[in-house]
Design an enzyme around this catalytic site. Structure first.
Site, short mmCIF file in Angstrom:
data_model
loop_
_atom_site.label_atom_id
_atom_site.label_comp_id
_atom_site.label_asym_id
_atom_site.label_seq_id
_atom_site.Cartn_x
_atom_site.Cartn_y
_atom_site.Cartn_z
CB SER A 1 -1.15 0.39 1.56
OG SER A 1 -1.59 0.62 1.28
CD GLU A 2 -0.47 3.43 -3.27
OE1 GLU A 2 -0.71 2.31 -3.69
OE2 GLU A 2 -1.62 4.46 -4.64
CG ASN A 3 -1.40 4.01 2.84
OD1 ASN A 3 -1.16 2.87 2.53
ND2 ASN A 3 -1.86 4.16 3.71
CB SER B 1 5.88 3.72 -0.01
OG SER B 1 5.47 3.18 -0.46
#
Lengths: 218, 235
Positions: A52-54, A94
């Site tokens: 999850s790119e967060n 990330s």
């Protein structure tokens, strides 16, 4: 699975087809919408780590009622859970994973894809623009990019085009497009070929709804 | 050395705010936002603020309250789709907006804090955001120049701090906070718990206290944007 009289795949069938692109040990980023459903079709026994790119690897399912945690969300801002394999990190770490080519597969939605693999999915001029979020980074950096989208727009216009009419998210970045009509493989910068038909669909049906040039490799 | 621990958000910001300043504000959506410090910026009432933040809150919460009060002149963000007042001000021409891809935004902040004035990335090459930017080929691929970002003040949310300003974040509330902590001329942090020096394991500190000038203990609403759950009967 599809409704009576409906030709082609439904959302779940498209997600199930996209899941066939997963390989054991892959690190994957799934976009919002149909791509999120791909997580429901990871084959039993296959080890897949969802990014999850967060700032999380090893995204788990939605929490049980009452166990949601405001500090634990996915990139769609939905509450999620962690798994034994999970790790957390900053946004710069990330996107180092993303930009540095460490993520094996990105599955995301699109408004338009060109026959050379250009992708448009973030902006419609003249309408309120919400922003590209992480989409430009993902398509520029992830090794393999698979688009899952409806074959035509709501008004029936083709979305697979010679050239995208909307502003691009990335140039020559898409490797495969899965639509409700079938599957197309793209040789980035070169061309597109139709490799699978969805149920009840003919090549003629697809030609009528597609502007992009494609070879047939069924 | 004077203490880094301040009594309130207003106290911590009192001599730092001015019209036309640039702020960084951590968080992703409403997760890990410095809600106490944002509220204090609102009460301080300065105008024409430029804000670097991945998003702009929602109507009436987070950075949304600064929008409602028309304190923001410009946003540098990657995604602002959750906010009606944002849309209105932008379409009326009251608000400037610079979109950055999320990873480029994160790296610009990291670079700014690390003393790196610019870097090359392939993100966005061939798109609208590449227009006017220097391009350069490396190993047969085209990249473009992006610049580092810094701010007059960075507003950061962490989970725990000690009195040295060493920080620990919690779960995905980390997001943009660690880079922003490095990129402010002054970094002000709000935390849920302040502990004595020595209570945090030095091996598990995410942000060393050198980057942190001021710390306050906040009170948190921690609003959830999209509460998605399953019931125990679900597979």
């Amino acid at each position: 699975m599809s409704g009576a009289g409906q030709k082609g795949w439904n959302r779940n069938q498209m997600a199930a087809r996209a899941a066939l692109e997963l390989k054991d040990g892959f690190y994957c980023n799934l976009g919002i919408g149909i791509p999120t459903l791909v997580a429901n079709y990871i084959p039993e026994g296959m080890h897949i780590t969802l990014q999850s790119e967060n700032g999380m690897l090893g995204m788990g399912p939605f929490p049980y009622d009452g166990e949601e945690d405001a500090d634990l969300i996915n990139a769609g801002k939905q509450t999620i859970t962690e798994l034994d394999m999970s790790s957390y990190f900053s946004s710069s770490d990330s996107f180092a994973m993303v930009r540095g080519g460490h993520i094996n597969l990105s599955i995301l939605g699109a408004m338009e894809v060109s026959e050379k693999g250009d992708l448009a999915n973030w902006m419609i001029p003249g309408k309120m623009v919400k922003g590209m979020g992480g989409a430009m980074d993902l398509v520029a950096g992830v090794k393999r990019v698979v688009v899952v989208m409806d074959h035509t727009s709501k008004s029936g216009d083709p979305k697979l085009l010679h050239e995208c009419s909307l502003p691009l998210t990335g140039q020559q970045v898409v490797d495969m497009v899965i639509t409700n009509f079938g599957v197309f493989e793209i040789d980035r910068g070169k061309g597109m070929r139709l490799t699978e038909l969805s149920q009840d669909m003919t090549v003629e049906d697809i030609k009528q709804s597609t502007e992009a040039h494609f070879d047939i490799a069924l | 050395m004077p203490s880094k621990v301040f009594q309130s958000a207003a106290d911590a910001l009192s001599d730092l705010t001015f019209n036309g300043m640039t702020l960084m504000s951590g968080g992703f959506g409403l997760c890990g936002i410095p809600e106490n410090l944002i509220a204090a910026v609102h009460e301080a009432g300065m105008q024409d603020i430029s804000i670097v933040s991945n998003n702009c809150g929602v109507d009436g919460f987070g950075l949304g309250i600064l929008l409602d009060a028309k304190q923001i002149k410009k946003m540098i963000s990657s995604y602002v789709g959750e906010n009606k007042e944002f849309e209105r001000q932008y379409l009326e021409g009251e608000l400037e907006l610079e979109f950055n891809p999320q990873g480029t935004l994160a790296e610009r902040i990291r670079a700014g804090g690390a003393g790196i004035p610019g870097f090359y990335t392939k993100t966005g090459v061939g798109t609208l955001i590449a227009e006017g930017k220097e391009h350069k080929d490396f190993n047969g691929e085209t990249y473009m120049l992006e610049t580092g970002l810094t701010a007059d003040v960075s507003l950061v949310k962490a989970w725990k701090a000690d009195k040295e300003g060493n920080l620990v974040y919690r779960k995905t509330a980390r997001n943009f906070n660690p880079m922003m902590a490095t990129a402010g001329k002054v970094t002000v942090v709000e935390v849920e718990t302040i502990v004595e020096s020595g209570e945090l394991d030095p091996d598990e500190i995410h942000t060393p206290g050198i980057y942190v000038q001021r710390v306050i203990k906040g009170t948190f609403e921690k609003r959830i944007e999209q509460c998605t759950t399953r019931s125990r009967g679900d597979v």
